[in-house]
Design an enzyme around this catalytic site. Structure first.
Site, mmCIF file in Angstrom:
data_model
loop_
_atom_site.group_PDB
_atom_site.id
_atom_site.type_symbol
_atom_site.label_atom_id
_atom_site.label_comp_id
_atom_site.label_asym_id
_atom_site.label_seq_id
_atom_site.Cartn_x
_atom_site.Cartn_y
_atom_site.Cartn_z
ATOM 1 N N SER A 157 -32.601 -34.494 2.851
ATOM 2 C CA SER A 157 -32.271 -35.920 2.813
ATOM 3 C C SER A 157 -33.520 -36.732 3.131
ATOM 4 O O SER A 157 -34.507 -36.214 3.679
ATOM 5 C CB SER A 157 -31.194 -36.223 3.857
ATOM 6 N N TYR A 179 -27.642 -36.322 12.313
ATOM 7 C CA TYR A 179 -27.915 -36.103 10.895
ATOM 8 C C TYR A 179 -29.419 -35.931 10.663
ATOM 9 O O TYR A 179 -29.843 -35.020 9.935
ATOM 10 C CB TYR A 179 -27.373 -37.273 10.074
#
Length: 303
Positions: A147, A160
């Site tokens: 990501s 995250y």
């Protein structure tokens, strides 16, 4: 379109056996459909058996689906054996399964925070452990989905960001360990992409406002299909780096400066958000439909 080995020609996907985790929805679902459209045989892994079965039934060609938690190493070992028995070989594995939670770390729910690490980081390691022996036999390709969060830290996203930074580093380690045996390893980077996870995060007012205040082009949500098309192209090339949005490649050259910048600007943004956090509270649990499915599955196992 993708980095790493972009000068090499595309490999034909027809007849290739591809495993996709987190394949019930979002990136994983559309990726499975597009790979199958190119002639690949696709094994769909995930936590939502009804959705997996529907996706598998909708996809033309040879497919299969397995209901499995990627953090369960015994179950993943079993599934890896079953996929190989079903298709005879495995050529590509995409470690895509992931969940997210938002909010300040000190106010976060410890169970949800830990679960993000378990699914995104430990689940990716479990996936690699289960499938690397077969990928070594086929001299295949492992694509780890990371990501933008692996490149730049962000307040309200500590679990995250930590998990995606972790899987990026993990994949880079594997590239050396598995490369001399003929297995290629890639990392896929996505910015905010139109999935259930991102839509779920946007339901939190503070998260939505913080994201809107990010500088362009990181402040917008990108359509799913072009992002997945770029991932498919990266798989065809067995690329070391795959960028689902064009501008992410450029972030690599400035990533060393980002922690300091975010550390300064992020303090200002958190100070601005603090009154609203005090009145509205912090969203608990995992975000989006995929997060709800994970929580339900864990509840069923412990209930």
């Amino acid at each position: 379109m993708s980095g790493g080995q972009g000068k090499q020609g595309k490999r034909k996907l027809a007849g290739q056996v591809v495993v996709v985790t987190g394949a019930a929805r979002g990136v994983g679902e559309l990726l499975a459909r597009k790979l199958a459209a190119r002639g690949a045989k696709v094994a769909l892994l995930g936590l939502e058996p009804e959705l997996l079965a529907k996706v598998s039934d909708d996809i033309p060609g040879e497919t299969g689906h397995w209901h499995v938690d990627v953090t369960d190493f015994e179950a993943m070992d079993r599934v890896a054996r079953e996929v190989k028995e079903r298709f005879g070989r495995i050529d590509v594995v995409v470690a895509n399964a992931g969940v997210a939670a938002g909010g300040p770390f000190t106010d976060s729910d410890a169970v949800s925070w830990n679960r993000v690490i378990q699914v995104n980081l430990m689940g990716s390691a479990t996936t690699a452990r289960a499938f690397l022996p077969t990928l070594t036999e086929s001299r295949g390709y492992l694509l780890q989905i990371a990501s933008l969060a692996a490149i730049t830290p962000a307040p309200m996203m500590s679990a995250y960001c930590a998990s995606k930074s972790g899987v990026e580093a993990f994949a880079h380690c594997l590239r050396a360990e598995a490369g001399y045996k003929g297995v290629k390893v890639g990392v896929g980077y996505l910015s905010w992409t139109d999935t259930d996870m991102v839509r779920g995060a946007d339901q939190d007012e503070v998260m939505r406002e913080l994201r809107a205040r990010l500088p362009w082009p990181a402040n917008r949500t990108y359509p799913l299909e072009p992002a997945v098309d770029r991932i498919v192209a990266g798989i065809e090339r067995r690329s070391a780096h795959v960028y689902a949005q064009w501008w992410l490649r450029g972030m690599q050259s400035v990533r060393g400066y980002l922690p300091g910048i975010i550390g300064t600007i992020g303090q200002r943004e958190m100070r601005r958000a603090e009154p609203k956090l005090s009145t509205t509270g912090v969203t608990r649990g995992l975000v989006g439909a995929g997060g709800a499915a994970d929580e339900q599955a864990r509840g069923e196992r412990t209930g």
